[in-house]
Design an enzyme around this catalytic site. Sequence first.
Site, PDB file in Angstrom:
ATOM      1  N   GLY A   1       4.609  -4.429   5.825  1.00  0.00           N
ATOM      2  CA  GLY A   1       3.990  -5.300   6.811  1.00  0.00           C
ATOM      3  C   GLY A   1       2.563  -5.710   6.501  1.00  0.00           C
TER       4      GLY A   1
ATOM      5  N   GLY B   1       2.693  -3.081  12.458  1.00  0.00           N
ATOM      6  CA  GLY B   1       3.017  -3.880  11.273  1.00  0.00           C
ATOM      7  C   GLY B   1       2.994  -5.371  11.560  1.00  0.00           C
ATOM      8  N   ASP B   2       3.655  -6.117  10.710  1.00  0.00           N
ATOM      9  CA  ASP B   2       3.655  -7.583  10.809  1.00  0.00           C
ATOM     10  C   ASP B   2       4.630  -8.129  11.847  1.00  0.00           C
ATOM     11  OD1 ASP B   2       5.724  -6.511   9.099  1.00  0.00           O
ATOM     12  OD2 ASP B   2       6.223  -8.572   8.588  1.00  0.00           O
TER      13      ASP B   2
ATOM     14  N   THR C   1      13.914  -3.178   8.850  1.00  0.00           N
ATOM     15  CA  THR C   1      13.656  -4.041  10.018  1.00  0.00           C
ATOM     16  C   THR C   1      14.776  -5.053  10.220  1.00  0.00           C
ATOM     17  OG1 THR C   1      11.298  -3.822   9.787  1.00  0.00           O
ATOM     18  CG2 THR C   1      12.049  -5.927  10.624  1.00  0.00           C
TER      19      THR C   1
ATOM     20  N   GLY D   1       9.587  -6.108   5.262  1.00  0.00           N
ATOM     21  CA  GLY D   1       9.005  -5.505   4.068  1.00  0.00           C
ATOM     22  C   GLY D   1       7.725  -4.792   4.433  1.00  0.00           C
TER      23      GLY D   1
HETATM   24  N1  ASP Z   1       7.765  -5.113   8.211  1.00  0.00           N
HETATM   25  C1  ASP Z   1       7.979  -3.850   8.841  1.00  0.00           C
HETATM   26  C2  ASP Z   1       6.658  -3.172   9.045  1.00  0.00           C
HETATM   27  O1  ASP Z   1       5.826  -3.204   8.187  1.00  0.00           O
HETATM   28  C3  ASP Z   1       8.873  -2.924   8.078  1.00  0.00           C
HETATM   29  C4  ASP Z   1      10.169  -3.537   7.598  1.00  0.00           C
HETATM   30  O2  ASP Z   1      10.282  -4.731   7.427  1.00  0.00           O
HETATM   31  O3  ASP Z   1      11.112  -2.769   7.386  1.00  0.00           O
HETATM   32  O4  ASP Z   1       6.484  -2.571  10.087  1.00  0.00           O
END
Ligand code: ASP
Length: 308
Positions: free
Chosen positions: A231, A207-208, A177, A229
């Site tokens: 999420g 996700g987050d 991300t 990370g």
């Molecule tokens: N946080 C993102 C998600 O969970 C993924 C990432 O940070 O790479 O969608």
Amino acid sequence: MQQNYSLMVHGGAGALDHVSDDRVAVRYLESIRVVLEHGRETLARGATAVEAVEQCASLLEDDPLFNAGCGSVLNENGKVEMDAGIMDGRDLAAGAVAAVGNIANPVQLARLVMDGSEHVLLISEGALRFAQHCGIKLTPDHYFFTPERIKQLEQARLRGRMMLDHDEEGEAQKYGTIGAVARDRDGNLAAATSTGGIVNKRSGRVGDSPVIGAGVYADNTSCAVSATGYGEDFMRTVFAKTLADFVEFRDADARTAVDQGLRLLRRKVSGRGGVICIDRAGRCASGMTTKKMIHGWIEHGGETLCRF
Ligand code: ASP
């Protein structure tokens, strides 16, 4: 001219954990540096923090190296479904989109949701209709696909069939991300996060990154935060807002907020990922529970620094 701006960007936690080829890492860092220099010019010219984070995030979305915009990872159906969020620390205005395909720059659509709709979060078909209403042309599927992402999905599917628990390498390939946080010359804060999500995720999974207070948050009275990370861990701990609460209610600086936040993330949910944070005084801090996070920063208009 006052140069008291600060800027941080990241290109994901975990993505380089198992990359042993330095040349690959250098390519990522070079891209981060170029984006930071662009952001520096923008902020030095007197642009707002919101403009700076939108521009930096758009540039990272355009770079196929990162898991956002072009180069987003593929879901279980081999499709790109992206999430993005943006927040303005001046007045807590926020905009986000989730589970969208065919949008070259989801962060720009999130900004339009913030500025041009009465809502905070639009998803899927509705978000696409809003994009078209705003005059955004839909981008064909092939723009988003890279050979690496197709291979990655194949590997993830194979691993899924072969083992229930993830091996280290599998985990590392899931993230990437992008995010940006800024404090402009007037002391205003903003944050943006954009992602293709997680490889082989279920269709419809959000996700987050577009969830205000989880993967993105900005408030002039505390700090600006972008997380990356796994999420689900960031949503369950309302991670970005938790850091902001540490700054606002415990008078923590960015460094302390990041350290305390990551301790909490580990303790409560064994969370995997990383974060960048600029506090109300313009101090920059980053941290991660993964081995690496590609990121860089400019504190108080100083030197451009990049790390992973
Ligand atoms: N946080 C993102 C998600 O969970 C993924 C990432 O940070 O790479 O969608």
